[in-house]
Design an enzyme around this catalytic site. Sequence first.
Site, mmCIF file in Angstrom:
data_model
loop_
_atom_site.group_PDB
_atom_site.id
_atom_site.type_symbol
_atom_site.label_atom_id
_atom_site.label_comp_id
_atom_site.label_asym_id
_atom_site.label_seq_id
_atom_site.Cartn_x
_atom_site.Cartn_y
_atom_site.Cartn_z
ATOM 1 N N ASP A 1 -1.675 5.067 7.607
ATOM 2 C CA ASP A 1 -0.935 3.997 6.733
ATOM 3 C C ASP A 1 0.344 4.489 6.199
ATOM 4 O OD1 ASP A 1 -0.932 1.508 5.165
ATOM 5 O OD2 ASP A 1 -1.666 2.842 3.298
ATOM 6 N N ASP B 1 2.550 3.053 3.201
ATOM 7 C CA ASP B 1 2.345 2.852 1.556
ATOM 8 C C ASP B 1 1.356 3.648 0.954
ATOM 9 O OD1 ASP B 1 4.780 1.056 0.808
ATOM 10 O OD2 ASP B 1 3.572 -0.369 2.224
ATOM 11 N N ARG C 1 1.962 -9.408 2.516
ATOM 12 C CA ARG C 1 2.951 -10.085 1.553
ATOM 13 C C ARG C 1 2.558 -11.427 1.104
ATOM 14 N NH1 ARG C 1 8.971 -9.942 3.066
ATOM 15 N NH2 ARG C 1 8.257 -7.870 3.825
ATOM 16 N N SER D 1 2.828 -3.360 5.991
ATOM 17 C CA SER D 1 4.137 -3.813 5.373
ATOM 18 C C SER D 1 4.920 -4.024 6.483
ATOM 19 C CB SER D 1 4.712 -2.458 4.533
ATOM 20 O OG SER D 1 6.047 -2.662 4.375
ATOM 21 N N ARG D 2 5.789 -5.163 6.442
ATOM 22 C CA ARG D 2 6.967 -5.572 7.069
ATOM 23 C C ARG D 2 8.319 -4.528 6.813
ATOM 24 N NH1 ARG D 2 5.979 -11.765 5.980
ATOM 25 N NH2 ARG D 2 8.233 -12.055 6.848
ATOM 26 N N ASN D 3 8.124 -3.912 5.889
ATOM 27 C CA ASN D 3 9.211 -3.182 5.800
ATOM 28 C C ASN D 3 8.890 -1.358 6.340
ATOM 29 O OD1 ASN D 3 10.831 -4.717 3.887
ATOM 30 N ND2 ASN D 3 9.031 -4.680 2.429
ATOM 31 N N ASP E 1 -5.106 4.798 2.291
ATOM 32 C CA ASP E 1 -5.324 4.849 0.771
ATOM 33 C C ASP E 1 -6.044 3.567 0.338
ATOM 34 O OD1 ASP E 1 -2.895 3.182 0.940
ATOM 35 O OD2 ASP E 1 -2.451 3.758 -1.072
HETATM 36 C C1 BG6 Z 1 1.061 -2.540 2.283
HETATM 37 C C2 BG6 Z 1 1.040 -2.175 0.831
HETATM 38 O O1 BG6 Z 1 1.281 -1.134 2.730
HETATM 39 O O2 BG6 Z 1 2.015 -3.435 2.321
HETATM 40 C C3 BG6 Z 1 1.052 -3.719 0.045
HETATM 41 O O3 BG6 Z 1 0.156 -1.223 0.222
HETATM 42 C C4 BG6 Z 1 2.090 -4.626 0.480
HETATM 43 O O4 BG6 Z 1 1.006 -3.291 -1.353
HETATM 44 C C5 BG6 Z 1 2.049 -4.562 2.017
HETATM 45 O O5 BG6 Z 1 1.990 -5.829 -0.234
HETATM 46 C C6 BG6 Z 1 2.856 -5.728 2.513
HETATM 47 O O6 BG6 Z 1 4.172 -5.039 2.336
HETATM 48 P P1 BG6 Z 1 5.635 -5.872 2.789
HETATM 49 O O7 BG6 Z 1 6.659 -4.586 2.701
HETATM 50 O O8 BG6 Z 1 5.508 -6.370 3.931
HETATM 51 O O9 BG6 Z 1 5.847 -6.807 1.605
HETATM 52 MG MG MG Z 2 -1.706 1.999 1.732
#
Ligand code: BG6
Ligand code: MG
Length: 217
Positions: free
Chosen positions: A8, A10, A48, A115-117, A169
């Site tokens: 994972d 984040d 998100r 996460s999309r980031n 986590d």
């Molecule tokens: C997860 C995080 O990895 O990604 C979350 O733990 C977050 O807190 C989720 O909301 C989505 O992230 P993003 O970057 O696509 O807004």
């Molecule tokens: Mg995480």
Amino acid sequence: MKPACIFDMDGVLVDTADYHFESWRKLADHLGFVLADDMKEHLKGISRMASLAIVLDNGGIQVEETEKENLASLKNEWYIESLNEVGDEVVLPGVVNFLHHLRDIGVKFAVGSASRNAAITLKCLGLDDLFVSIVDGNDVLHTKPNPEVFRNAARDLQYKEADCIVFEDSQKGIKAAKAGGFFCVGIGDRNALKAADIVIPGINAANYGHIVATMKG
Ligand code: BG6
Ligand code: MG
């Protein structure tokens, strides 16, 4: 064959939970309410849009679907802005050493993040090239606790689920890993992450040989 690893992002590779949470708090503030501290744990690992639903619910606020997209974009703009202000220090202790160690001993590894980031974050930090594959929130239909993100990572690694170790986590992510048939290492507090096979405080405490010995039982 050495078990592969799926990380994972984040909270496991990068210390971004506070940046996500502060951006949600800013959004709550923008909407006229205070997001309580204990929401941070609940928002970990949640996509998100699902996070937005939780935040709006917390403030007792109802909005139209189009407005939801705008609010999620606003939160993401603030999140990206806050990340732009930090650099390599966001990479959690021991992560680079552990990834280099795995590479040196011939273990394959990938990312499986909600996460999309994720891809862009790892690229900015110069870590993206280390991974066989980065599967993130842009690549899945179903978010954690559905195991799709980890299954896609295992597919890219060309490993069976039972031969992969997931590092996670969040409670939702651990649920996803276990539902998918993966061995799961929880990262964080033992009491909060009881569903993991083993729990360590951070990647700096990870010992691949020890984890594999426990996995093979
Ligand atoms: C997860 C995080 O990895 O990604 C979350 O733990 C977050 O807190 C989720 O909301 C989505 O992230 P993003 O970057 O696509 O807004
Ligand atoms: Mg995480």
